[in-house]
Design an enzyme around this catalytic site. Structure first.
Site: not given
Length: 313
Positions: A131, A183
């Site tokens: 990764s 949010k």
């Protein structure tokens, strides 16, 4: 009585002489220890090409990247120093990492790309370079891995715990007042809404496209090879070689074979470890260097999208 008194005085005199010798011995040892400490600290902190192991002579620098990758300014500064040092003829990048934060991996990739543009740089995959660590590997000019090394895992993940069921079970509620519906979402204390999941998925896919683009640019893989890479799976070094994810099977000796074929790299060039400066307490760092142990462990905290193989909470 006089006989025993004389004998006691003699023993007392011997005890005093023994104690004096002990004091002199310990003072000498303390002086030696202080001299060694002062010398090591002076070599450690005068900086530049005079750091421990780094001399003014031309050499190959060995730089290790291990553990979970985060944004590490000290490491980035060290890479910049290697990039600009006239005494560094090439770099061996030793990798043993499952990856880490995407931003940290991207910063490392950018710094290593500048390094490999200035110096011949070869990555050596030890146990794992998956990764984000594979992102670092492709920044080099050449990649070497063991047949049993683990690499690949090209992808991005966002994960968060879902504690709502547990909170409901124990009778604890959670409320939030938001400036907008998305949010601070996803949130571990509430169910993830479809809109929140879509927003998170869009972030992951955008970063994934960036990652795949880097691999395509640096490794020049065929479409069928890229399809396997896009799956996010891991590969052994033996599997990665025919896919073009790495260039050779081997270790540091194989890396040096490649470096010696590069212009201006003599056959007898020395390898010298490069170590970024640390923000740790100098005495603590010195003890760890001398003893080879860590006084205190530290578990890195990662937040945000991860380029990490098998992340754990």
């Amino acid at each position: 009585m006089e006989h025993f008194s004389d004998r006691g005085n003699g023993d007392l005199l011997l005890d005093r002489r023994w104690l004096k010798r002990q004091v002199v011995t310990w003072r000498t040892l303390a002086l030696i220890a202080m001299t060694v400490l002062a010398t090591v600290l002076a070599l450690r902190f005068i900086g530049g090409d005079h750091q421990p192991g780094l001399t003014g002579a031309p050499h190959i620098a060995r730089l290790a990247v291990t553990g979970v990758i985060q944004t590490d300014q000290k490491l980035l500064d060290e890479i910049d120093r290697l990039t600009n040092s006239a005494n560094v003829l090439g770099v061996i990048l030793r990798l043993d990492s499952p990856g880490g934060s995407y931003a940290g991996s991207e910063a490392l990739y950018s710094a290593l790309t500048a390094l490999s543009s200035a110096k011949p740089t070869v990555a050596v995959i030890d146990g794992v370079a998956a990764s984000g660590a594979y992102m670092a590997a492709i920044a080099s000019n050449h990649i070497v891995a063991r047949a049993g090394s683990i690499t690949g895992s090209v992808g991005v993940i966002m994960q968060m715990p879902n504690l709502k069921g547990l909170l409901d079970h124990i009778g604890v509620g959670f409320e939030a007042v938001r400036s907008a519906p998305l949010k601070a979402t996803p949130n571990p204390f509430e169910e993830t809404s479809s809109a929140s999941r879509e927003a998170a998925t869009a972030i992951v896919q955008d970063l994934f496209s960036q990652f795949v683009g880097l691999v395509a640019t640096r490794r020049q893989l065929a479409p069928d090879q890229m399809e396997l890479v896009r799956s996010g799976r891991i590969f052994t070094g033996n599997q990665a070689l025919p896919l073009g994810l790495i260039d050779a099977i081997g270790g540091e000796a194989k890396a040096m074979e490649w470096l010696r074929q590069q212009p201006n790299v003599p056959a007898d060039v020395k390898i010298i470890d490069a170590s970024p400066d640390s923000e740790e307490v100098p005495l603590k760092k010195l003890i760890e260097q001398l003893t080879g142990t860590r006084l205190f462990g530290a578990q890195p905290m990662l937040d945000g999208p991860l380029a990490l193989w098998q992340p754990s909470l």
